[in-house]
Design a protein around this motif. Structure first.
Motif, PDB file in Angstrom:
ATOM      1  N   ASP A 439      73.011  25.673 -21.629  1.00 50.62           N
ATOM      2  CA  ASP A 439      71.804  25.560 -20.816  1.00 50.62           C
ATOM      3  C   ASP A 439      70.903  26.774 -21.024  1.00 50.62           C
ATOM      4  OD1 ASP A 439      72.906  23.267 -19.821  1.00 50.62           O
ATOM      5  OD2 ASP A 439      73.058  23.960 -17.743  1.00 50.62           O
ATOM      6  N   VAL A 440      69.585  26.525 -20.952  1.00 50.27           N
ATOM      7  CA  VAL A 440      68.588  27.593 -21.044  1.00 50.27           C
ATOM      8  C   VAL A 440      67.544  27.359 -19.959  1.00 50.27           C
ATOM      9  CG1 VAL A 440      66.739  28.605 -22.432  1.00 50.27           C
ATOM     10  CG2 VAL A 440      68.895  27.976 -23.515  1.00 50.27           C
ATOM     11  N   THR A 441      67.256  28.390 -19.175  1.00 48.69           N
ATOM     12  CA  THR A 441      66.235  28.297 -18.143  1.00 48.69           C
ATOM     13  C   THR A 441      64.937  28.908 -18.664  1.00 48.69           C
ATOM     14  OG1 THR A 441      67.898  28.457 -16.394  1.00 48.69           O
ATOM     15  CG2 THR A 441      65.602  28.875 -15.774  1.00 48.69           C
ATOM     16  N   VAL A 442      63.903  28.110 -18.688  1.00 51.93           N
ATOM     17  CA  VAL A 442      62.583  28.548 -19.134  1.00 51.93           C
ATOM     18  C   VAL A 442      61.723  28.766 -17.893  1.00 51.93           C
ATOM     19  CG1 VAL A 442      60.503  27.884 -20.400  1.00 51.93           C
ATOM     20  CG2 VAL A 442      62.770  27.402 -21.350  1.00 51.93           C
ATOM     21  N   THR A 443      61.116  29.938 -17.790  1.00 56.71           N
ATOM     22  CA  THR A 443      60.315  30.273 -16.608  1.00 56.71           C
ATOM     23  C   THR A 443      59.027  30.959 -17.039  1.00 56.71           C
ATOM     24  OG1 THR A 443      62.318  30.573 -15.271  1.00 56.71           O
ATOM     25  CG2 THR A 443      60.260  31.462 -14.389  1.00 56.71           C
ATOM     26  N   LYS A 529      62.147  25.434 -15.729  1.00 57.42           N
ATOM     27  CA  LYS A 529      62.863  24.245 -16.195  1.00 57.42           C
ATOM     28  C   LYS A 529      64.199  24.641 -16.793  1.00 57.42           C
ATOM     29  CE  LYS A 529      63.065  19.922 -18.088  1.00 57.42           C
ATOM     30  NZ  LYS A 529      64.467  19.929 -18.592  1.00 57.42           N
ATOM     31  N   ARG A 530      65.245  23.953 -16.400  1.00 61.03           N
ATOM     32  CA  ARG A 530      66.552  24.120 -17.024  1.00 61.03           C
ATOM     33  C   ARG A 530      66.675  23.117 -18.173  1.00 61.03           C
ATOM     34  NH1 ARG A 530      71.279  26.182 -14.744  1.00 61.03           N
ATOM     35  NH2 ARG A 530      69.750  27.378 -13.546  1.00 61.03           N
ATOM     36  N   PHE A 531      66.607  23.623 -19.407  1.00 63.68           N
ATOM     37  CA  PHE A 531      66.868  22.787 -20.572  1.00 63.68           C
ATOM     38  C   PHE A 531      68.381  22.695 -20.733  1.00 63.68           C
ATOM     39  CE2 PHE A 531      62.521  23.896 -21.269  1.00 63.68           C
ATOM     40  CZ  PHE A 531      61.975  22.898 -22.073  1.00 63.68           C
ATOM     41  N   ARG A 532      68.899  21.503 -20.780  1.00 67.30           N
ATOM     42  CA  ARG A 532      70.340  21.309 -20.691  1.00 67.30           C
ATOM     43  C   ARG A 532      71.031  21.279 -22.053  1.00 67.30           C
ATOM     44  NH1 ARG A 532      68.535  16.426 -17.091  1.00 67.30           N
ATOM     45  NH2 ARG A 532      66.800  16.848 -18.506  1.00 67.30           N
ATOM     46  N   ALA A 533      72.254  21.747 -22.049  1.00 77.50           N
ATOM     47  CA  ALA A 533      73.061  21.743 -23.272  1.00 77.50           C
ATOM     48  C   ALA A 533      73.128  20.328 -23.831  1.00 77.50           C
ATOM     49  CB  ALA A 533      74.467  22.259 -22.977  1.00 77.50           C
ATOM     50  N   GLY A 534      73.020  20.227 -25.154  1.00 82.20           N
ATOM     51  CA  GLY A 534      73.023  18.923 -25.803  1.00 82.20           C
ATOM     52  C   GLY A 534      71.648  18.313 -25.946  1.00 82.20           C
ATOM     53  N   HIS A 535      70.680  18.828 -25.197  1.00 84.72           N
ATOM     54  CA  HIS A 535      69.298  18.371 -25.325  1.00 84.72           C
ATOM     55  C   HIS A 535      68.583  19.216 -26.378  1.00 84.72           C
ATOM     56  CE1 HIS A 535      68.959  15.951 -21.392  1.00 84.72           C
ATOM     57  NE2 HIS A 535      70.243  16.253 -21.569  1.00 84.72           N
ATOM     58  N   ALA A 576      62.283  32.267 -22.157  1.00 87.94           N
ATOM     59  CA  ALA A 576      63.640  31.845 -21.806  1.00 87.94           C
ATOM     60  C   ALA A 576      64.408  32.995 -21.165  1.00 87.94           C
ATOM     61  CB  ALA A 576      64.375  31.359 -23.052  1.00 87.94           C
ATOM     62  N   LEU A 577      65.128  32.697 -20.082  1.00 86.28           N
ATOM     63  CA  LEU A 577      65.909  33.716 -19.395  1.00 86.28           C
ATOM     64  C   LEU A 577      67.217  34.028 -20.117  1.00 86.28           C
ATOM     65  CD1 LEU A 577      65.510  32.735 -15.634  1.00 86.28           C
ATOM     66  CD2 LEU A 577      64.167  34.340 -16.983  1.00 86.28           C
ATOM     67  N   GLN A 578      67.709  33.089 -20.895  1.00 90.85           N
ATOM     68  CA  GLN A 578      68.924  33.308 -21.683  1.00 90.85           C
ATOM     69  C   GLN A 578      68.597  33.168 -23.169  1.00 90.85           C
ATOM     70  OE1 GLN A 578      68.815  30.528 -19.555  1.00 90.85           O
ATOM     71  NE2 GLN A 578      69.697  31.421 -17.708  1.00 90.85           N
ATOM     72  N   PRO A 579      69.425  33.732 -24.043  1.00 91.50           N
ATOM     73  CA  PRO A 579      69.222  33.512 -25.484  1.00 91.50           C
ATOM     74  C   PRO A 579      69.300  32.018 -25.807  1.00 91.50           C
ATOM     75  CG  PRO A 579      70.813  35.270 -25.107  1.00 91.50           C
ATOM     76  CD  PRO A 579      70.577  34.623 -23.776  1.00 91.50           C
ATOM     77  N   ILE A 580      68.407  31.549 -26.651  1.00 92.94           N
ATOM     78  CA  ILE A 580      68.438  30.158 -27.076  1.00 92.94           C
ATOM     79  C   ILE A 580      69.415  30.043 -28.244  1.00 92.94           C
ATOM     80  CG2 ILE A 580      67.099  28.265 -28.079  1.00 92.94           C
ATOM     81  CD1 ILE A 580      64.664  29.339 -26.608  1.00 92.94           C
ATOM     82  N   ARG A 581      70.457  29.262 -28.043  1.00 92.84           N
ATOM     83  CA  ARG A 581      71.464  29.051 -29.088  1.00 92.84           C
ATOM     84  C   ARG A 581      71.589  27.559 -29.350  1.00 92.84           C
ATOM     85  NH1 ARG A 581      76.261  29.810 -27.838  1.00 92.84           N
ATOM     86  NH2 ARG A 581      76.100  30.054 -25.570  1.00 92.84           N
ATOM     87  N   PHE A 582      71.624  27.205 -30.620  1.00 91.42           N
ATOM     88  CA  PHE A 582      71.727  25.804 -30.989  1.00 91.42           C
ATOM     89  C   PHE A 582      73.147  25.484 -31.449  1.00 91.42           C
ATOM     90  CE2 PHE A 582      67.128  26.641 -32.010  1.00 91.42           C
ATOM     91  CZ  PHE A 582      66.642  25.970 -30.901  1.00 91.42           C
ATOM     92  N   ALA A 583      73.580  24.268 -31.138  1.00 89.76           N
ATOM     93  CA  ALA A 583      74.894  23.813 -31.570  1.00 89.76           C
ATOM     94  C   ALA A 583      74.873  23.545 -33.071  1.00 89.76           C
ATOM     95  CB  ALA A 583      75.278  22.545 -30.818  1.00 89.76           C
ATOM     96  N   THR A 584      76.008  23.717 -33.688  1.00 84.75           N
ATOM     97  CA  THR A 584      76.140  23.414 -35.111  1.00 84.75           C
ATOM     98  C   THR A 584      76.131  21.909 -35.301  1.00 84.75           C
ATOM     99  OG1 THR A 584      77.442  25.397 -35.455  1.00 84.75           O
ATOM    100  CG2 THR A 584      77.561  23.712 -37.157  1.00 84.75           C
TER     101      THR A 584
END
Length: 586
Positions: A439-443, A529-535, A576-584
């Protein structure tokens, strides 16, 4: 806590869950009855405006105590019959937080602006200085009445939010507090952001039959005064033509013979607003175009802020807007310890966050101090390909390249008032990220940078930040727009929180040479906005939008082809409040 990254650790102390918005447990209602009266009030030039006054009562008689007044100034009629014959009263509106205000020891007053409802006169221009001075006259009249304590507050949302700020810009001596929702601070930036006219204030005028459904005032026994007033409304300036015939911030209106954007921009009167001593509380919702204006207003007026989910003027779920207002007005109009001083100045809802983390309280405005992460438009297919125009969005700039699209003007909406932009990814270019690993929170305000050329001497660019669910369904999160001719960056006459700003003045308009690439910087609308894992995140670019009501007038034939240059020049910067990391992905 929200799991902040170390780079944003300084924000950790400012962000706390705040599911309850009440400043304190307020006292129970003092009264249960209300007495209404209405009359015409002559303002400084003799024009008679319709005023409705609602006073607390006991045994059918208004109380003798001098009480503070809450005033709403509306173009939508203070009291009228709807299509089903039911009486509708603005003073009883739960959406505006006015219902029950008299029970808590306030007088509520509602007036129709000149040229609307039961008021006489001609509306020269929406929220012009005539209207602002009318508001001042009415505030001072209310303060002078024998049942008034002499302290007046104003409230309203949308147009009514605008009349509160416009009235405040005249600094009435007895106006002490303003609770304004979904209003603008810079009318040009709001209606014609980037030099492109949007939907707000550009719709057709209501027919006179709407005003004729207004209920006559107490002194108008046979309705003849109402008919005479409405007859004068036929001379009102048409709002859509007023806005559409002023392409530049400093354009002189052919209707008002003034630089009307500047006349009606509250920022023009910023010094007066700051010196007035008036307390400001601004509120809006994330899924509404005024959201950016409300945050900028709070920054410049040192006001409080409430941001909820939902659409235009929609009170946040679970929030008693009347209670929030009473805590504010109790302090500033009654001098009570309402508890509001023990809360943080800003409160906002985080979209799609878990229930316990939906509300945030802070003494820092949304996004201030948050580091933006650049996501670049790169070549190749995204893995969720929906057309030949679908590229990838990634952390690295990638190799230089070009993508082109032809503006599709077939974007008309079936909605009369589409408050939020539709997802029309097939109408332009899209760049989609891999799925998020967490999850990533964008503010705050995303910023788009686009290097673009047009094959014609003109062109408009619309940019969108979207979230794409695993099933491929996309949702618009933030958006912005800019005409290529308005690309010059300028210094704003007010605090923009560091966002790129385009003056729109005629001298700053720049020619567009076919085939020449230009670098655009576009502030997108704010969000939490909370961008959710897998999205996935998606950066979408196109050349037309349904919220342009005048598409038929501005459409070019043949339509222009726009070319986007990939590489470091085209990207969206996400707060983004957290680092943006993408799944492999395979």
């Amino acid at each position: 806590m929200l799991g902040l990254s170390s780079r944003n650790a300084t924000l950790a102390a400012l962000l706390v869950a705040a599911p309850v918005l009440a400043a304190a447990q307020e006292a129970p209602p003092r009264y249960s009855e209300v007495v209404r009266s209405s009359r015409y009030i002559a303002v400084r030039d003799g024009t008679r405006l319709a005023m409705h006054v609602y006073r607390p009562a006991v045994n059918g008689r208004p109380v003798a105590e001098k009480l503070p007044v809450i005033f709403a100034f509306t173009p939508y009629r203070g009291r009228f019959r709807d299509k089903d014959g039911k009486i509708v009263e603005t003073a009883q509106s739960a959406e505006l937080g006015l219902k029950g205000m008299t029970d808590h020891g306030y007088v509520v007053a509602v007036a129709d602006i000149r040229g609307k409802g039961a008021s006489f006169g001609r509306r020269r221009g929406m929220q012009d200085r005539t209207e602002a001075q009318d508001g001042r006259d009415l505030v001072e009249w209310l303060a002078a009445q024998p049942w008034s304590s002499g302290k007046v507050g104003m409230t309203g949302c949308s147009y009514l939010g605008g009349t509160t700020v416009q009235t405040a810009s005249t600094a009435p001596p007895h106006l002490k507090a303003v609770f304004a929702g979904a209003s603008d601070f810079d009318k040009y930036e709001f209606v014609r952001a980037g030099g492109i006219t949007g939907q707000f204030n550009t719709r057709p005028e209501d027919p006179l039959s709407v005003d004729l459904a207004t209920l006559p005032l107490d002194e108008d026994k046979d309705g003849s005064l109402l008919k005479a007033a409405v007859a004068q409304h036929a001379a009102n300036d048409p709002m859509a033509l007023l806005w559409n015939t002023m392409p530049h911030r400093d354009s002189v209106s052919r209707y008002t013979q003034t630089r009307f954007w500047e006349e009606v921009g509250p920022y023009t009167y910023l010094d007066t607003l700051k010196r007035s001593g008036i307390a400001f509380y601004n509120w809006a919702t994330w899924h509404d175009e005024p959201a950016a204006q409300v945050i900028i207003a709070a920054a410049n007026l040192n006001g409080r802020l409430l941001m909820g989910p939902g659409s235009h003027c929609e009170p946040p779920p679970g929030v008693d807007l009347g209670q929030v207002q009473r805590a504010f007005f109790d302090k500033h109009l009654k001098g009570l310890d309402s508890g509001i001083d023990r809360t943080k100045r800003y409160r906002w809802w985080v979209l799609d966050a878990p229930e316990a983390e939906r509300w945030v309280e802070s003494d820092t405005l949304p996004g201030v101090g948050v580091t933006r992460t650049a996501l670049y438009a790169v070549g190749g297919k995204s893995g969720t390909v929906r057309s030949a125009n679908d590229g990838m969005l990634g952390m690295g700039a990638g190799a230089a390249g070009r993508d082109a699209f032809t503006t599709d003007y077939d974007v008309a909406s079936k909605e009369y008032f589409p408050f939020w932009p539709a997802v029309l990814d097939e109408k332009g270019l899209t760049y989609t990220s891999p799925p998020l690993a967490a999850d990533v929170t964008v503010t705050g305000f995303p910023i788009a940078h686009v290097r673009v050329s047009s094959d014609q001497p003109a062109g408009n660019v619309f940019v969108f930040l979207e979230e794409v669910a695993p099933d491929g369904k996309a949702e618009n999160v933030a958006f912005g727009r800019l005409a290529l001719a308005n690309r010059k960056l300028s210094k704003a006459p007010y605090d923009t929180l560091g966002l790129p700003w385009h003056s729109g003045r005629q001298a700053d308009v720049m020619p567009v040479k076919p085939g020449e690439a230009y670098d655009l910087a576009i502030a997108l609308s704010p969000t939490a906005k909370r961008f959710r894992a897998g999205h996935r995140l998606r950066f979408s670019i196109r050349g037309a939008d349904p919220r342009q009501r005048n598409i038929a007038e501005i459409e070019r034939k043949p339509a222009e082809t726009m070319t986007i240059e990939r590489g470091r020049a085209t990207r969206v910067e996400v707060p983004a409040l957290q680092p943006i990391r993408f799944a492999t992905t395979k």
